[in-house]
Design a protein around this motif. Structure first.
Motif: not given
Length: 440
Positions: A115-137
């Motif tokens: 899951c470590w390398p897949l973390a950005p893709g996992i967050v992107d599945l939620f359709g988050a905005s760019e800044r929100l996705a960065e913090l969530a990752t």
């Protein structure tokens, strides 16, 4: 913190209210401490600029989905150990507990690697905005480092509950909760680490909790002459037995993830309100699940001892307890509804949506009381295959209502449909006799 590893009092016939409360009250404290981790994180992160709280909600949902699939380490171990205690074989009970601990460590390492390398893709599945996705990752990747410790906590908790000891998990959970709160406040607000500080505080608290469980389980294994070495057939058997629970839990996570993803697409105010409502629901769900924990331990023990009459009697009593507690919790939510947004320092747009959703959170508490109790009883009976099929059916019933939901209130109404479907399928099973399998 006492470790109950003897087969004396724990294998007794008690299934009345006193025995239920003896197990459920400490389990209540331990289970409430778990969502309090998230509630504390939400309150502290809520002081950061937007969209930090929404990022916490997305990352926590993803992490809960990943770790939630491994909840069989606690539930399956509880049932297996309790059944052996009921059959009068504490040494075999500890062997199954040790197998569960080794399995937890192996799965934890695998989760990090995948899951470590897949973390950005996992967050992107939620359709988050760019800044929100960065913090969530950021939050998700740091939290993943604590996965082995978190899974060891799950397995260790299952061992002790199977041994009819819910006091030790309570002590560990409360200590971890207090430490988590102190570290989060220090890292986030004191040192200014932002959302990363919240993740690091939780990881450290989980690691220390896992260390305590390792010490306690090892001590119990040595007391009964159980080898600490990994037993590959036993570990493989524990993993195989948990497969049906993984399917059941995967269905539950699909429901939760779908709700989070749909709320995220509705806007930042909606996902923030949904995050807070989910935290409150989770807090109450874990509180109700305390009775289910008692159900797992008592059902496993009584069926291991071959006493189906005691199993039936305890089940009826626990369902009554579940409904009563659900009514109390629902009334409490209604009474506190105007004040809860202020606890999270929610802005006006978030508060308005949250207060509307809390009506539904309150309404479905009695239903949740029945669902969680019967789920725990059937897990304790080892009826995982039925739970897997029931999970698939109820998820299919939920998804169409969720997809057509045009508002956050409609989305939570769809969640209520899912809870009602679960209550029906679990009640039908509990009414029959197919799950009453006795012996070790």
């Amino acid at each position: 913190m006492p470790l109950s590893t003897d087969a004396g009092p724990q294998s007794g016939p008690g299934t009345g209210n006193r025995e239920i409360l003896r197990l459920a009250v400490p389990a209540f404290g331990a289970l409430v401490a778990e969502p309090l981790f998230l509630l504390t994180d939400s309150v502290i992160v809520g002081r950061l600029p937007d969209p930090a709280l929404g990022a916490l909600g997305v990352a926590s949902a993803a992490l809960s989905a990943i770790v939630g699939l491994c909840v069989f380490l606690a539930y399956g171990t509880t049932a297996a150990v309790a059944r052996q205690i009921g059959a009068g074989d504490p040494r075999r009970a500890m062997r199954q507990g040790i197998d569960g601990m080794w399995l937890a460590a192996a799965v934890g390492v695998a989760v990090i690697a995948v899951c470590w390398p897949l973390a950005p893709g996992i967050v992107d599945l939620f359709g988050a905005s760019e800044r929100l996705a960065e913090l969530a990752t950021t939050y998700l990747r740091i939290s993943l480092l604590g996965t082995p410790a978190l899974l060891l906590v799950l397995a260790g908790t299952g061992v002790l509950r199977g041994l009819q000891d819910t006091v030790t998990p309570l002590a560990v959970s409360v200590t971890s909760f207090l430490l988590n709160g102190v570290l989060n406040a220090w890292f986030v607000l004191g040192l200014g680490w932002g959302i990363a500080g919240s993740a690091w505080g939780t990881v450290i608290a989980q690691a220390l909790g896992a260390a305590v469980y390792l010490v306690m389980v090892v001590r119990g294994a040595r007391r009964h002459g159980t080898s600490l070495r990994p037993d590959l057939p036993g570990i493989r058997a524990a993993g195989t037995a948990g497969l049906a629970l993984v399917i059941r839990t995967a269905c539950l996570q699909i429901v939760l993830l779908t709700a989070t993803a749909l709320a995220t697409r509705m806007g930042d105010a909606q996902i923030s309100a949904h995050t807070i409502a989910t935290r409150i629901w989770t807090f109450l769900a874990f509180a109700l699940d305390a009775i289910a924990i008692a159900g797992q331990a008592i059902t496993g023990r009584t069926l291991g001892a071959g006493d189906t009459a005691a199993t039936r009697s305890a089940t009826r009593r626990m369902v009554v307890w579940g409904v009563a507690c659900g009514v109390v919790f629902g009334l409490a939510v209604l009474a506190l509804r105007p004040m809860l947004p202020g606890v999270f320092d929610a802005p006006a747009a978030v508060s308005e949506r949250l207060e509307a959703v809390l009506w539904l959170v309150a309404l479905f508490q009695p239903v949740a009381g029945v669902v969680f109790v019967l789920d725990g009883v059937l897990i304790g009976a080892g009826d995982q295959r039925y739970l897997a099929w029931a999970g698939l059916i109820t998820t299919i019933a939920y998804l169409p209502f969720a997809v057509i939901a045009g508002s956050l209130v409609a989305l939570w109404a769809a969640f209520g449909v899912w809870m009602l479907a679960r209550m029906i399928t679990l009640s039908l099973r509990a009414y029959g006799t197919a799950w009453l399998v006795t012996g070790a």
